[in-house]
Structure formats: C-alpha cells, structure tokens
Design an enzyme around this catalytic site. Structure first.
Site, PDB file in Angstrom:
ATOM      1  N   GLY A 188      24.352  35.861  28.677  1.00 19.48           N
ATOM      2  CA  GLY A 188      23.280  37.077  29.072  1.00 19.48           C
ATOM      3  C   GLY A 188      22.691  36.750  30.772  1.00 19.48           C
TER       4      GLY A 188
ATOM      5  N   GLU B 246      28.373  31.682  26.199  1.00 18.45           N
ATOM      6  CA  GLU B 246      29.627  32.571  25.836  1.00 18.45           C
ATOM      7  C   GLU B 246      28.987  33.628  27.073  1.00 18.45           C
ATOM      8  OE1 GLU B 246      27.717  34.536  22.659  1.00 18.45           O
ATOM      9  OE2 GLU B 246      28.239  33.177  21.281  1.00 18.45           O
ATOM     10  N   PRO B 247      29.523  33.688  28.253  1.00 15.87           N
ATOM     11  CA  PRO B 247      28.989  33.995  29.742  1.00 15.87           C
ATOM     12  C   PRO B 247      29.846  34.839  29.644  1.00 15.87           C
ATOM     13  CG  PRO B 247      29.909  31.710  29.963  1.00 15.87           C
ATOM     14  CD  PRO B 247      29.814  31.973  28.858  1.00 15.87           C
ATOM     15  N   GLY B 248      29.569  35.995  29.931  1.00 13.58           N
ATOM     16  CA  GLY B 248      30.544  37.401  30.187  1.00 13.58           C
ATOM     17  C   GLY B 248      30.048  37.706  31.648  1.00 13.58           C
TER      18      GLY B 248
ATOM     19  N   TYR C  59      22.592  53.522  31.960  1.00 13.10           N
ATOM     20  CA  TYR C  59      21.699  52.970  31.376  1.00 13.10           C
ATOM     21  C   TYR C  59      21.154  52.874  33.155  1.00 13.10           C
ATOM     22  CZ  TYR C  59      24.653  49.684  29.242  1.00 13.10           C
ATOM     23  OH  TYR C  59      25.743  48.391  28.330  1.00 13.10           O
TER      24      TYR C  59
ATOM     25  N   CYS D  74      32.520  66.423  35.055  1.00 17.49           N
ATOM     26  CA  CYS D  74      31.741  67.715  34.654  1.00 17.49           C
ATOM     27  C   CYS D  74      30.147  67.446  33.865  1.00 17.49           C
ATOM     28  CB  CYS D  74      32.038  68.537  33.837  1.00 17.49           C
ATOM     29  SG  CYS D  74      33.780  69.393  34.862  1.00 17.49           S
TER      30      CYS D  74
ATOM     31  N   TYR E  71      31.756  45.074  33.049  1.00 18.77           N
ATOM     32  CA  TYR E  71      31.278  46.621  31.848  1.00 18.77           C
ATOM     33  C   TYR E  71      31.766  47.592  33.526  1.00 18.77           C
ATOM     34  CZ  TYR E  71      28.979  42.449  29.265  1.00 18.77           C
ATOM     35  OH  TYR E  71      28.781  41.526  28.521  1.00 18.77           O
TER      36      TYR E  71
END
Ligand SMILES: *Cc1c(COP(=O)(O)O)cnc(C)c1O
Length: 432
Positions: free
Chosen positions: A251, A288-290, A331, A358, A386
């Site tokens: 996170g 658990e870093p992404g 987002y 479109c 992401y």
C-alpha cells in the site's frame, strides 16, 4: 506540484532525466526505443525497481522477513523474475497469478495467496504446489479451505486478514481497511475466527495480516493499523493460538503529482520502533508491496497522432488510450506527461491528452501545458504499476509491447499483441 511548460524542467521519477534534450532512462534515450519497438510502448527500468526494493531491504535488515511482491501491480514474467532473483516472494490473487509465480520458479513456500474470492479449484491447486500461506478474508472461506485441505489429507497454512477499520486517507476505490470495505474480517470478530481456525483439522494457523489500502502517503495509518493488529495478536496468543508471522500488507504510495510518501526504509524504521516497543520486534515479518516497487520504474511512450484545437478545449490525440492506461478513467488518477524531446521553439498550449477509444472517459491527462507537434512522442510517467496489468482489449486494441532496460541494454519482454492473438479463442459459427 510539477507543472510542465516548454521551458522549465519537470521533476522526474528517480533514474529518468533529460540528456541533450532527450528523455533517458539508465543509459538509453527513450526515443530510440519508440523508434525500434513502436508505440504505445511500456518501458521499465530494472535499476529503478531494484532501488525501490533495496529501500525495503534496508528497512528490514537484521529482521527475519519476507517481501512478497504483489504481482497484480505488474505481472510481466520478466519483472517477476527480476524481483524474485533479487530475493522477493510473491503475493498472488488468482490461479492465473499462481501460474505466473510457478513459471518464474519462485519457491512455492514464498507465495502468499490473497483475495476475497478464492475458488475451491484455486485452493486445491495452491495446496498441491505447497504455497506458504492463504490470507483468508471470511469465515465462509476459512471453512471451505478447511474442507478442501481435509479432502486432500493436508493442512492449509492460514493467516486471517484483519480489517482494522483505519482510514488510509487515499482514494475510496483503493482504500481497503475501513469497516465498510469488502476486505478482511472485522477486528472485533478476529479472535473468535482464530479460535475457530485453530480447531479445524484442515488448517494450520501461521500468521495474521492486514492491508489497509493503496497509494498511502502517510505513516500514521500504518502505525494505527499495527497497533490494532498487535492488540489482536496478544489476545489471540493469550487464547493459545501462536502466530509465526505478522503480515503488514502493501500500500505504500509513490510520487505521481508531488505526493511525498515516506521512503520504505523510513516507514519501516517507524514500524519497527513500535514492534520493538511492544515486544514483537523479533517476530517474522511479511510485507506485500506492489505499486511502490514498480510504479515509478515504468513509463508508457505514446505518439501524438493529431492536434485538435477547439473553442473551449484543445485535444491532443495520442495512440495510447484507456485500454492501455486505465487509471485516469478509473480513478481520475494523475500521470505526469512529458515530451521525449522538448520543443524549445514552440509556445506551450494547454491540452487534454486523449486516446482513440470511443468513450469520453478515454483521457490520459487534462489541462496539460505542452509544446508538441503531430509525430512527437510523449512519456506518460509512473506507469509501471496498475497500467499494463489492468490493460484490456477494448476496441480490439492489441495490448502494448513492453521493454525492460538494464544499463544501456534493452530487452523486449512482451511483444505487441496482434488482432489474431485477440480472437484466437473465438469461433465462427458454421453456415447452415
Ligand atoms: C493490491 C494488494 C497489495 C499491494 O498493494 P500496493 O498498493 O500495490 O502496494 C498487497 N496486498 C494485498 C492483499 C493487495 O490486495
């Protein structure tokens, strides 16, 4: 907040710089890659990823720990390989991600399986290969996992994901630790869940975990979550259920638009102070870093197709779109957009940078000051996390190619998807 004009140099993520007016990563000018591989093109820096990982490794030095890269941020096999070779385990959320993990040869006990909706088939396969831990998110899931493991004559290693009800102060779609989110087990129910888990013949309790959200830029939510988790740990262990590891999730945010998240080593210094103070400093730690490992290490290169000036809005139409870079549409996320070769002679204009799809939601950046002409190539910065992993084929657009840079060497790590690739699994119906 960095704003781009034709003259002032924007602040760029670590490793990226202009050299002789050409945007460069490690030893390579990005325009040469755009020319060689075409656009849209994702380019990642190996050194930038390993530097990001090194900050965590420094922060956790001397402690028993496992850094499980959350591969949903970017699951390209070469990226997984890079991080696994540098010492990471992997955090997965699906059967497909398990297959990727096995394909890069990670030691199965270094795999953690997260997610609220694991199927029986996924559980069975993960048990067969012997993963390190299932991070379980509901009592219903716990019972199914117990039954599946018992049917195989195994005990599934489990951790219960705690929902600590802390506000990560991030975008509502990427906040996961509030009681109204679908994630984890409410902290007031956690002790009973552990008592239950400990009584199940198909389960072996190994840890406890939480993950409170993504793109977190403050230390405080982490400290609050840790306090709540440690309160639970002491209650659970007092009830006779020992926990081998504590998993603090991922996170940590990155700088997209002038955010100033703590460095990973600074975050861990603060968390370890608390762990030490409360007597848990020697416990095995899992994280658990992404995003924070790969986000700033990647860019998406895109060519300007058309300039479309208008009465109220000027549109810059580029060849990358929401299918390649879904974060703005999903987002309202901000990505810095810069030219590969700034045009000093042109006056900058304010543009909405949009793709060919479109949909009016197909924009990559709004109100950007850019001095560009058709044919110029732009870099959408901080596109390592992401983006490609969320890419789709909407409008039957093939997914972009990906290149990994290491020093002055570039390697194609995913070829551009063709139309035939996209309809390989479709069938024409036979004429009657
Ligand atoms: C997505 C996710 C992560 C990684 O989050 P980042 O914000 O990319 O660091 C870690 N753990 C779980 C359970 C996740 O769902």
């Amino acid at each position: 907040m960095p704003t781009l004009t034709g003259t002032s140099a924007p602040s760029l993520p670590p490793g990226f710089s202009y050299q002789s007016d050409r945007l460069t990563i490690e030893g390579i000018a990005l325009d040469t890659l755009a020319a060689q591989y075409g656009t849209p093109l994702f380019v990642y820096s190996r050194a930038a990823m390993l530097d990001a990982l090194a900050a965590y490794q420094r922060g956790l030095q001397g402690r028993e720990h496992l850094i499980c890269y959350a591969m949903k941020a970017n699951s390209n096999l070469a990226i997984l390989q890079t991080l696994v070779q540098a010492g990471c385990g992997l955090d997965i959320v699906s059967r497909g991600e398990l297959e990727r993990a096995l394909a890069v040869g990670v030691e199965p006990t270094r795999i953690i399986f997260s997610g609220v909706g694991k199927t029986r088939a996924e559980m069975r396969h993960a048990l067969e290969v012997g993963i390190g831990c299932f991070n379980v998110e509901s009592t219903a899931e716990l019972d199914v996992l117990d039954a599946v493991a018992q049917s195989m004559g195994l005990r599934a290693p489990v951790s219960v994901r705690v929902n600590p009800n802390v506000d990560a102060k991030t975008h509502p779609y990427i906040s996961t630790g509030l009681k109204d989110n679908k994630f984890g087990i409410a902290h007031e129910d956690v002790l009973a869940t552990y008592r239950h888990a400990a009584s199940c013949a198909g389960l072996r309790v190994v840890g406890i975990d939480c993950h409170i959200g993504s793109q977190i830029t403050d230390i405080d939510p982490y400290l609050d979550a840790l306090d709540r988790m440690l309160d639970l740990v002491s209650a659970i262990e007092a009830a006779g259920v020992p926990l081998e590891h504590l998993d603090l999730g991922g996170g940590l945010g990155i700088n997209y638009q002038g955010e100033t998240p703590p460095a990973a080593d600074e975050l861990w210094q603060r968390l370890l102070e608390k762990l030490d103070a409360r007597g848990y400093g020697q416990r095995r730690l899992v994280i658990e870093p992404g995003r924070s490992l790969v986000g700033n290490a990647g860019v998406c290169l895109t060519e300007v197709l058309y300039l479309k000036p208008g009465e109220h809005k000027n549109f810059l139409i580029v060849d990358a779109a929401m299918n390649d870079l879904p974060r703005p549409a999903m987002y309202q996320a901000f990505h810095q957009i810069v030219p590969l070769s700034p045009r000093q002679a042109l006056p900058p204009t304010t543009w909405d940078v949009v793709g060919p799809v479109c949909e009016s939601g197909d924009w990559l950046g709004r109100d950007r000051r850019l001095a560009v002409q058709a044919g110029d190539v732009l870099a959408v910065m901080s596109a390592g996390a992401y983006c490609m992993s969320m890419a789709s084929n909407y409008n039957t657009r093939g997914r972009a190619a990906e290149v990994l840079v290491d020093g002055n060497h570039a390697t194609l790590i995913r070829s551009r998807e063709t139309a035939a690739d996209q309809f390989r699994n479709e069938m024409l119906i036979s004429a009657t």
